[in-house]
Design an enzyme around this catalytic site. Structure first.
Site, PDB file in Angstrom:
ATOM      1  N   HIS A  35      42.245  37.873  28.660  1.00 44.92           N
ATOM      2  CA  HIS A  35      43.080  38.119  29.845  1.00 44.92           C
ATOM      3  C   HIS A  35      42.233  38.689  30.989  1.00 44.92           C
ATOM      4  CE1 HIS A  35      46.146  38.790  26.498  1.00 44.92           C
ATOM      5  NE2 HIS A  35      46.735  37.849  27.214  1.00 44.92           N
ATOM      6  N   GLN A 151      49.430  24.188  27.380  1.00 46.83           N
ATOM      7  CA  GLN A 151      50.167  24.956  28.393  1.00 46.83           C
ATOM      8  C   GLN A 151      49.620  24.675  29.788  1.00 46.83           C
ATOM      9  OE1 GLN A 151      51.644  29.167  27.962  1.00 46.83           O
ATOM     10  NE2 GLN A 151      49.735  29.611  29.005  1.00 46.83           N
TER      11      GLN A 151
END
Ligand code: AMP
Length: 279
Positions: A35, A151
């Site tokens: 992240h 995704q």
């Protein structure tokens, strides 16, 4: 760093100065270096950076997985503050799905194979929440990890089809020293499971090396990955795929370019990983 809960707060901060560029990094929290690599890229490319932290209930097809999803909001905020993030948006579920909510975004073909086949409704939840976040935040750029290759394909398709006015940036997979792709779910692995989990990378690495040495048979590459994982007692295969990187459909003949991907249960934890070969 501002921490916002509501849509109104986010819009106020976002539009305080309309000349400022904003990068948005959507996450489900329990943050790790994967992240943070997206946050750093967003920091480098925009005036300001926003990070959303939302464990989106509509994208979980398994209620147990939702209940067990790790949540550590205070630690996440400390990490994001240290990265110089400007705005964290951590809405409660009713802010996103108020009573009477009834609008969903369905992306068609590209959601059908792979994760879409294994997790019915997953991409409907993802596309819906990402569309809502894009509408609320209206970022200049939004950042996604190649870790979730399908995704990225789904969000790019949705953004193109619905004419979202933003740039989508894909960032490379960040791995642990032994090759395991970083994932919030890794904290759920026991010590022995953590050691076994390296089989996902092992299988991808082995197949990509075979490809580099000239192996182009999609069937052979799939078999090679399958055998490698089956040799690990704690691993159970959900799928092993050699797919066309554009359509994500299985390649039956020669794999000149391919997305090698897999989903494997290590104990009760379902992990995914992928690698692209060819251009
Ligand atoms: P998540 O919190 O799992 O929904 O992930 C939020 C974003 O971080 C998604 O765009 C992921 O693809 C990305 N991401 C998660 N793990 C990694 C990783 N190991 N490397 C790069 N990006 C990642």
């Amino acid at each position: 760093m501002l921490i916002a809960k509501t849509i109104v707060e986010v819009r106020t901060v976002r539009w305080a100065d309309s000349n400022v560029t904003w990068g948005l990094v959507p996450t489900m929290g329990a943050l790790h270096e994967g992240h943070l690599s997206l946050v750093r890229r967003a920091r480098a490319e925009n005036d300001k950076v926003g990070v959303s932290i939302f464990v989106n209930p509509t994208q979980f097809n398994n209620p147990d997985d939702l209940a067990r999803y790790p949540r550590m909001p205070e630690r996440d905020c400390d990490l994001l503050r240290a990265e110089g993030v400007d705005l964290v948006w951590a809405p409660d579920p009713p802010e996103i799905y108020p009573p009477g909510y009834q609008t969903y975004v369905t992306v068609e073909e590209v959601t059908r194979p792979l994760e879409g086949a294994s997790r019915p409704g997953h991409f409907r939840g993802v596309a819906t929440v990402v569309a809502k976040f894009f509408n609320v935040f209206q970022p200049t750029r939004a950042y996604f990890g190649q870790k979730d290759a399908q995704q990225v394909a789904v969000i790019r398709q949705m953004a193109r089809d619905l004419a979202f006015n933003l740039e989508i940036v894909t960032c490379p997979i960040v791995r642990e020293a032994d090759g395991l792709a970083m994932s919030s779910r890794n904290v759920r692995l026991s010590d022995s499971e953590r050691k076994s989990a390296v089989v996902l990378y092992g299988a991808l690495f082995g197949a990509s090396e075979a490809w580099k040495h000239g192996e182009r048979s999609a069937n052979k590459l799939r078999e090679m990955m399958t055998r490698f994982i089956e040799a690990e007692p704690l691993a159970r295969i959900d799928y092993v795929s050699i797919a066309d990187p554009g359509t994500l459909l299985e390649i039956e003949g020669r794999a000149e370019q391919a997305l090698l991907s897999l989903a494997v249960f290590i104990g009760e934890v379902r992990l995914i990983d992928n690698m692209v070969v060819g251009n």
